[in-house]
Design a protein around this motif. Sequence first.
Motif, PDB file in Angstrom:
ATOM      1  N   ALA A  58      26.925   0.468  26.427  1.00 25.08           N
ATOM      2  CA  ALA A  58      25.750  -0.081  25.743  1.00 25.08           C
ATOM      3  C   ALA A  58      25.319  -1.409  26.358  1.00 25.08           C
ATOM      4  N   GLU A  97      21.798  -2.467  28.099  1.00 27.80           N
ATOM      5  CA  GLU A  97      21.076  -3.575  27.477  1.00 27.80           C
ATOM      6  C   GLU A  97      20.843  -4.742  28.431  1.00 27.80           C
ATOM      7  N   LYS A 154      16.720  -8.901  19.985  1.00 25.65           N
ATOM      8  CA  LYS A 154      17.936  -8.119  19.776  1.00 25.65           C
ATOM      9  C   LYS A 154      17.660  -6.780  19.105  1.00 25.65           C
ATOM     10  N   ASP A 155      16.841  -6.760  18.053  1.00 22.67           N
ATOM     11  CA  ASP A 155      16.560  -5.514  17.341  1.00 22.67           C
ATOM     12  C   ASP A 155      15.887  -4.493  18.259  1.00 22.67           C
ATOM     13  N   ARG A 189      16.133  -4.446  21.574  1.00 23.31           N
ATOM     14  CA  ARG A 189      17.144  -4.022  22.554  1.00 23.31           C
ATOM     15  C   ARG A 189      18.037  -2.939  21.965  1.00 23.31           C
ATOM     16  N   LYS A 190      18.448  -3.131  20.727  1.00 30.66           N
ATOM     17  CA  LYS A 190      19.330  -2.177  20.061  1.00 30.66           C
ATOM     18  C   LYS A 190      18.663  -0.810  19.942  1.00 30.66           C
TER      19      LYS A 190
END
Length: 266
Positions: free
Chosen positions: A111, A115, A125-126, A128-129
């Motif tokens: 992951a 990323e 971040k959200d 990317r997730k």
Amino acid sequence: MTVETTAHQLAGGKTQPAAIELDSVSKDFRLESGEVVTSVDSVSFRIEPGEFICVIGPSGHGKSTLLNMIAGFLPATSGTVTVGGTPVTKPGPDRGVVFQRDTLFLWKTVAQNIEFGLKARGIPKDERKAVVAEMLKIIGLEKFANAWPKQLSGGMRRRVAIAAVFANKPDVLLMDEPFVGIDYLRLAQLHGVLLDLWQEAEKRAVFMVTHDIDEALTLADRIFVIKHGRLALDLKVHLPRPRLTDDITGPEANALRRQLLEEFSR
């Protein structure tokens, strides 16, 4: 030879820039002896957004040199290389590159490898997730998100390397024999993953160097044959997608295969 070029028309009659365009591009190398060797000789072509191009030809005839000039790793000696209408002067995020050997970070998880480019670009971040989750689903490695590269098979590592490039949503994907040495069953799986990613990514243009005619027939919209640094053949592949075994072994595919083999033998 004359290479056919077409332009996509946008609303209002404007012409959409080519994904990749080369205009009379040559590349010379000077050896230690002082001799000048021409690796690429006056190559011109236009690749539209969404086209999948496979490049084949004898070893040492300029295929990888072409790819490296498009990537911005090598400057052209003469002529112009443009991506999305912008002259190429250096590497950039509009071009993703996949090499023969994967370039995964061994100290990062699957992951985290996918990323990495997103994080470097400052993507929240959200977001990317969400992108990582989507990529893991497409490549079928959701259960391996927290695995280390050393825990993966060679084919799995290739999937992660390709997903890491696609995650950054480049306009152009450049691939230099990314599947060399892969056995047939894993190769078919990797082809499927690549095509799934290509289609999910709004069919960004792909420029892929390969030594395998069957691979080119399986993947390409057009096949370029490079010989002695020149574009010897620009062959359109009008086979249906997805291409099953029958599609690449039937009469139409065999006619294309014969044309490619005849070009090699000249």
